[in-house]
Design a protein around this motif. Structure first.
Motif, PDB file in Angstrom:
ATOM      1  N   UNK A  41       0.827  -1.204   0.000  1.00 31.91           N
ATOM      2  CA  UNK A  41       0.000   0.000   0.000  1.00 31.91           C
ATOM      3  C   UNK A  41       0.865   1.261   0.000  1.00 31.91           C
ATOM      4  N   UNK A  42       1.902   1.287   0.838  1.00 32.13           N
ATOM      5  CA  UNK A  42       2.784   2.457   0.899  1.00 32.13           C
ATOM      6  C   UNK A  42       3.426   2.744  -0.450  1.00 32.13           C
ATOM      7  N   UNK A  43       3.888   1.692  -1.086  1.00 30.32           N
ATOM      8  CA  UNK A  43       4.518   1.891  -2.400  1.00 30.32           C
ATOM      9  C   UNK A  43       3.497   2.366  -3.424  1.00 30.32           C
ATOM     10  N   UNK A  44       2.270   1.875  -3.334  1.00 25.01           N
ATOM     11  CA  UNK A  44       1.237   2.333  -4.248  1.00 25.01           C
ATOM     12  C   UNK A  44       0.974   3.830  -4.080  1.00 25.01           C
ATOM     13  N   UNK A  45       0.908   4.287  -2.833  1.00 23.44           N
ATOM     14  CA  UNK A  45       0.699   5.719  -2.604  1.00 23.44           C
ATOM     15  C   UNK A  45       1.871   6.531  -3.155  1.00 23.44           C
ATOM     16  N   UNK A  46       3.088   6.035  -2.957  1.00 21.08           N
ATOM     17  CA  UNK A  46       4.254   6.730  -3.509  1.00 21.08           C
ATOM     18  C   UNK A  46       4.208   6.752  -5.038  1.00 21.08           C
ATOM     19  N   UNK A  47       3.833   5.643  -5.633  1.00 25.52           N
ATOM     20  CA  UNK A  47       3.729   5.575  -7.095  1.00 25.52           C
ATOM     21  C   UNK A  47       2.629   6.501  -7.612  1.00 25.52           C
ATOM     22  N   UNK A  48       1.574   6.641  -6.841  1.00 17.93           N
ATOM     23  CA  UNK A  48       0.479   7.516  -7.226  1.00 17.93           C
ATOM     24  C   UNK A  48       0.948   8.969  -7.253  1.00 17.93           C
ATOM     25  N   UNK A  66      -6.695  -0.189  -7.651  1.00 13.61           N
ATOM     26  CA  UNK A  66      -6.100  -1.250  -6.828  1.00 13.61           C
ATOM     27  C   UNK A  66      -6.289  -0.919  -5.340  1.00 13.61           C
ATOM     28  N   UNK A  67      -6.067   0.341  -4.979  1.00 13.66           N
ATOM     29  CA  UNK A  67      -6.251   0.742  -3.581  1.00 13.66           C
ATOM     30  C   UNK A  67      -7.708   0.593  -3.148  1.00 13.66           C
ATOM     31  N   UNK A  68      -8.633   0.918  -4.019  1.00 17.53           N
ATOM     32  CA  UNK A  68     -10.060   0.738  -3.691  1.00 17.53           C
ATOM     33  C   UNK A  68     -10.393  -0.739  -3.509  1.00 17.53           C
ATOM     34  N   UNK A  69      -9.797  -1.583  -4.354  1.00 20.54           N
ATOM     35  CA  UNK A  69     -10.015  -3.022  -4.228  1.00 20.54           C
ATOM     36  C   UNK A  69      -9.494  -3.530  -2.876  1.00 20.54           C
ATOM     37  N   UNK A  70      -8.499  -2.841  -2.325  1.00 19.24           N
ATOM     38  CA  UNK A  70      -7.935  -3.225  -1.030  1.00 19.24           C
ATOM     39  C   UNK A  70      -8.713  -2.621   0.141  1.00 19.24           C
ATOM     40  N   UNK A  71      -9.770  -1.891  -0.161  1.00 12.92           N
ATOM     41  CA  UNK A  71     -10.642  -1.398   0.900  1.00 12.92           C
ATOM     42  C   UNK A  71     -10.517   0.072   1.240  1.00 12.92           C
ATOM     43  N   UNK A  72      -9.657   0.799   0.556  1.00 15.45           N
ATOM     44  CA  UNK A  72      -9.519   2.225   0.825  1.00 15.45           C
ATOM     45  C   UNK A  72     -10.683   2.987   0.184  1.00 15.45           C
ATOM     46  N   UNK A  73     -11.166   3.995   0.891  1.00 15.67           N
ATOM     47  CA  UNK A  73     -12.204   4.864   0.324  1.00 15.67           C
ATOM     48  C   UNK A  73     -11.529   5.952  -0.513  1.00 15.67           C
ATOM     49  N   UNK A  74     -12.305   6.617  -1.327  1.00 13.05           N
ATOM     50  CA  UNK A  74     -11.783   7.707  -2.147  1.00 13.05           C
ATOM     51  C   UNK A  74     -11.171   8.793  -1.252  1.00 13.05           C
ATOM     52  N   UNK A  75     -11.816   9.084  -0.145  1.00 14.88           N
ATOM     53  CA  UNK A  75     -11.328  10.100   0.800  1.00 14.88           C
ATOM     54  C   UNK A  75      -9.999   9.691   1.420  1.00 14.88           C
ATOM     55  N   UNK A  76      -9.866   8.421   1.812  1.00 13.26           N
ATOM     56  CA  UNK A  76      -8.608   7.938   2.392  1.00 13.26           C
ATOM     57  C   UNK A  76      -7.474   8.021   1.375  1.00 13.26           C
ATOM     58  N   UNK A  77      -7.781   7.678   0.144  1.00 10.79           N
ATOM     59  CA  UNK A  77      -6.766   7.739  -0.918  1.00 10.79           C
ATOM     60  C   UNK A  77      -6.337   9.179  -1.134  1.00 10.79           C
ATOM     61  N   UNK A  78      -7.298  10.050  -1.263  1.00  9.73           N
ATOM     62  CA  UNK A  78      -7.005  11.467  -1.485  1.00  9.73           C
ATOM     63  C   UNK A  78      -6.179  12.040  -0.336  1.00  9.73           C
ATOM     64  N   UNK A  79      -6.535  11.693   0.883  1.00  9.20           N
ATOM     65  CA  UNK A  79      -5.819  12.183   2.060  1.00  9.20           C
ATOM     66  C   UNK A  79      -4.372  11.689   2.083  1.00  9.20           C
ATOM     67  N   UNK A  80      -4.180  10.397   1.826  1.00  6.72           N
ATOM     68  CA  UNK A  80      -2.824   9.823   1.813  1.00  6.72           C
ATOM     69  C   UNK A  80      -1.958  10.448   0.730  1.00  6.72           C
ATOM     70  N   UNK A  81      -2.533  10.679  -0.433  1.00 10.75           N
ATOM     71  CA  UNK A  81      -1.773  11.285  -1.539  1.00 10.75           C
ATOM     72  C   UNK A  81      -1.413  12.724  -1.175  1.00 10.75           C
ATOM     73  N   UNK A  82      -2.354  13.443  -0.596  1.00 13.79           N
ATOM     74  CA  UNK A  82      -2.093  14.840  -0.215  1.00 13.79           C
ATOM     75  C   UNK A  82      -0.968  14.939   0.808  1.00 13.79           C
TER      76      UNK A  82
END
Length: 87
Positions: A41-48, A66-82
């Motif tokens: 997951x960490x590497x995916x966020x870095x790649x994003x 892929x992150x959504x398939x792993x259970x992350x919400x759109x908000x969690x993804x956006x927050x981690x990327x930010x």
């Protein structure tokens, strides 16, 4: 009649080129999905973040999927990327 034949030939070539481009994009998406499925997951966020900086929309789309398939919400993804994104 040759004008319309030329127009038809050009339209046919444009249609074939569009189909080929769509197939290429689909192949790239499948390759990205295969590659990113093995990442942590960490590497995916870095790649994003890298994909965002390089304006690679297709890579970002696949990573987010892929992150959504792993259970992350759109908000969690956006927050981690930010948190990781530094311009």
């Amino acid at each position: 009649m040759s004008f319309w034949k030329t127009v038809g030939d050009l339209a046919l070539k444009a249609g074939k080129a569009s189909i080929e481009a769509a197939k290429d994009a689909q192949d790239r998406e499948e390759n990205y999905r295969e590659t990113y499925s093995d990442y942590s997951d960490d590497r995916l966020f870095d790649e994003c973040v890298k994909a965002k900086k390089s304006f690679s929309g297709l890579k970002m789309k696949v990573i987010i999927d892929v992150l959504k398939e792993r259970g992350y919400s759109q908000e969690e993804i956006k927050s981690n990327i930010s948190l990781r994104y530094k311009e």
